[in-house]
Design an enzyme around this catalytic site. Sequence first.
Site, PDB file in Angstrom:
ATOM      1  N   HIS A  64       7.946   3.666   4.238  1.00 48.75           N
ATOM      2  CA  HIS A  64       8.818   3.756   3.061  1.00 48.75           C
ATOM      3  C   HIS A  64       8.012   3.967   1.786  1.00 48.75           C
ATOM      4  O   HIS A  64       6.927   3.410   1.600  1.00 48.75           O
ATOM      5  CB  HIS A  64       9.753   2.545   2.973  1.00 48.75           C
ATOM      6  CG  HIS A  64       9.125   1.244   2.595  1.00 48.75           C
ATOM      7  ND1 HIS A  64       8.968   0.835   1.290  1.00 48.75           N
ATOM      8  CD2 HIS A  64       8.655   0.213   3.357  1.00 48.75           C
ATOM      9  CE1 HIS A  64       8.430  -0.369   1.256  1.00 48.75           C
ATOM     10  NE2 HIS A  64       8.222  -0.779   2.498  1.00 48.75           N
ATOM     11  N   ASP A 177       2.867  -2.448  -0.669  1.00 49.63           N
ATOM     12  CA  ASP A 177       4.103  -2.414   0.118  1.00 49.63           C
ATOM     13  C   ASP A 177       5.008  -1.342  -0.515  1.00 49.63           C
ATOM     14  O   ASP A 177       5.713  -1.609  -1.470  1.00 49.63           O
ATOM     15  CB  ASP A 177       4.774  -3.788   0.079  1.00 49.63           C
ATOM     16  CG  ASP A 177       6.038  -3.874   0.899  1.00 49.63           C
ATOM     17  OD1 ASP A 177       6.365  -2.910   1.604  1.00 49.63           O
ATOM     18  OD2 ASP A 177       6.721  -4.918   0.809  1.00 49.63           O
ATOM     19  N   GLU A 207      14.070   1.503   1.176  1.00 50.31           N
ATOM     20  CA  GLU A 207      13.823   0.484   2.196  1.00 50.31           C
ATOM     21  C   GLU A 207      14.004  -0.913   1.630  1.00 50.31           C
ATOM     22  O   GLU A 207      14.534  -1.803   2.298  1.00 50.31           O
ATOM     23  CB  GLU A 207      12.405   0.648   2.755  1.00 50.31           C
ATOM     24  CG  GLU A 207      12.097  -0.199   3.986  1.00 50.31           C
ATOM     25  CD  GLU A 207      11.467  -1.560   3.681  1.00 50.31           C
ATOM     26  OE1 GLU A 207      11.200  -2.306   4.629  1.00 50.31           O
ATOM     27  OE2 GLU A 207      11.256  -1.885   2.490  1.00 50.31           O
ATOM     28  N   GLU A 208      13.563  -1.115   0.397  1.00 54.88           N
ATOM     29  CA  GLU A 208      13.549  -2.456  -0.180  1.00 54.88           C
ATOM     30  C   GLU A 208      14.937  -2.997  -0.491  1.00 54.88           C
ATOM     31  O   GLU A 208      15.082  -4.178  -0.815  1.00 54.88           O
ATOM     32  CB  GLU A 208      12.697  -2.466  -1.461  1.00 54.88           C
ATOM     33  CG  GLU A 208      11.221  -2.162  -1.246  1.00 54.88           C
ATOM     34  CD  GLU A 208      10.470  -3.268  -0.504  1.00 54.88           C
ATOM     35  OE1 GLU A 208      11.117  -4.260  -0.102  1.00 54.88           O
ATOM     36  OE2 GLU A 208       9.256  -3.142  -0.334  1.00 54.88           O
ATOM     37  N   ASP A 230       3.968  -0.120   8.089  1.00 55.18           N
ATOM     38  CA  ASP A 230       4.327  -0.938   6.938  1.00 55.18           C
ATOM     39  C   ASP A 230       3.235  -1.972   6.715  1.00 55.18           C
ATOM     40  O   ASP A 230       2.164  -1.913   7.333  1.00 55.18           O
ATOM     41  CB  ASP A 230       5.685  -1.599   7.183  1.00 55.18           C
ATOM     42  CG  ASP A 230       6.477  -1.833   5.907  1.00 55.18           C
ATOM     43  OD1 ASP A 230       5.880  -2.214   4.886  1.00 55.18           O
ATOM     44  OD2 ASP A 230       7.714  -1.656   5.919  1.00 55.18           O
ATOM     45  N   HIS A 318       5.177  -8.032  -2.698  1.00 55.55           N
ATOM     46  CA  HIS A 318       6.336  -8.225  -3.579  1.00 55.55           C
ATOM     47  C   HIS A 318       5.952  -8.947  -4.866  1.00 55.55           C
ATOM     48  O   HIS A 318       6.791  -9.612  -5.485  1.00 55.55           O
ATOM     49  CB  HIS A 318       7.472  -8.953  -2.864  1.00 55.55           C
ATOM     50  CG  HIS A 318       8.222  -8.088  -1.898  1.00 55.55           C
ATOM     51  ND1 HIS A 318       9.568  -8.220  -1.659  1.00 55.55           N
ATOM     52  CD2 HIS A 318       7.813  -7.063  -1.107  1.00 55.55           C
ATOM     53  CE1 HIS A 318       9.954  -7.321  -0.775  1.00 55.55           C
ATOM     54  NE2 HIS A 318       8.898  -6.609  -0.420  1.00 55.55           N
TER      55      HIS A 318
END
Length: 347
Positions: A64, A177, A207-208, A230, A318
């Site tokens: 992603h 990420d 994706e998130e 990922d 994140h």
Amino acid sequence: MSLNEKLEKLSNVCGVTGNEAPVRELLMQLMNPYVDEVIVDRLENVIAVKKGKQGKPKIMLAAHMDEVGLMVKTVTKEGFLQFSKVGGIDDRILPAQRVVVYTKNGAYSGIIGSKPPHIQKEEERRKVLATDDLFIDIGAGSKEAAERMGVTVGNSVVFDAKYVALGENMVMGKAFDNRAGCLAMVETLRLLGETDCTVCAVGTVQEEVGLRGAGVAAFGVDPDVALALDVTVAGDVPGVREYDTSVKTGKGPALTVSDSGLITHPKVLRWLLDTAEEEKIAIQLESGLMGSTDAARISLTRQGIPSGTISIPTRYIHSPTAMLNTQDVENSAKLAVAAIQRISKYF
């Protein structure tokens, strides 16, 4: 261009969910030399196709392109920007973070502000500030001034963090990420050479916020098997128990046995485990994590697609800045290449 240089470019570019275009353009440039065609579907996933022989399996690689970030929700009359979160972000990390607001007129630096602690009451100091207690200050003196800068509802806001190489193959930067997964996908194509199977390398969107792009792309590609590339939580920091996660940076890619959205197809897991053993590539196994990857959505597309995940152990995902070991990126790509070369034995 070295692996570090590619990761730096991918990390530094802005690609908050819903605004992946800058990442897509860079990813297309990086993948184009190694594939036969590159297309963009209607949801704006990018699909790079390396054609194989007729009757041989088709594999989908998914990485992603989007990153967690913020979005402008409203502008106050004093010129401060109120915002919402895009993707999973812990409210505790937000105050005092430097950010960049992307508008039609350019990119503007700012800071996430809050009521100063010097004038907070005792109970205020003890509580976590919610998003609606915070604001972004870009130095605009009024709503009109902010609007002249191009600020409007829906502008993407990204954390202001730059890529830095550290010692012992460790690097830190923004949006690992999943720009690390994007790089692993590029490196897989670069190392692959000729192959009988058809490879569809997909940079997915959104994706998130629910693995949205992967489902659309998988329906169109209709592969026989799929691998998500990922990152995953690295537990080699103080305060993390072995029970929480045993995955560590520098110890090889992690293979998902199960997470909150996927139980890896047994044939896929066997294929990856056998490949790692035969190629003497160190791997780690993980199960029981709360999060999931594009593989979860792909696996449930059409009549079901056997799917698995190769993850790069990464600290502090994140958050504004993450950290990883570049050897884990290299070994993730090597494992994917070796697995693709053996695909006909399993599917």
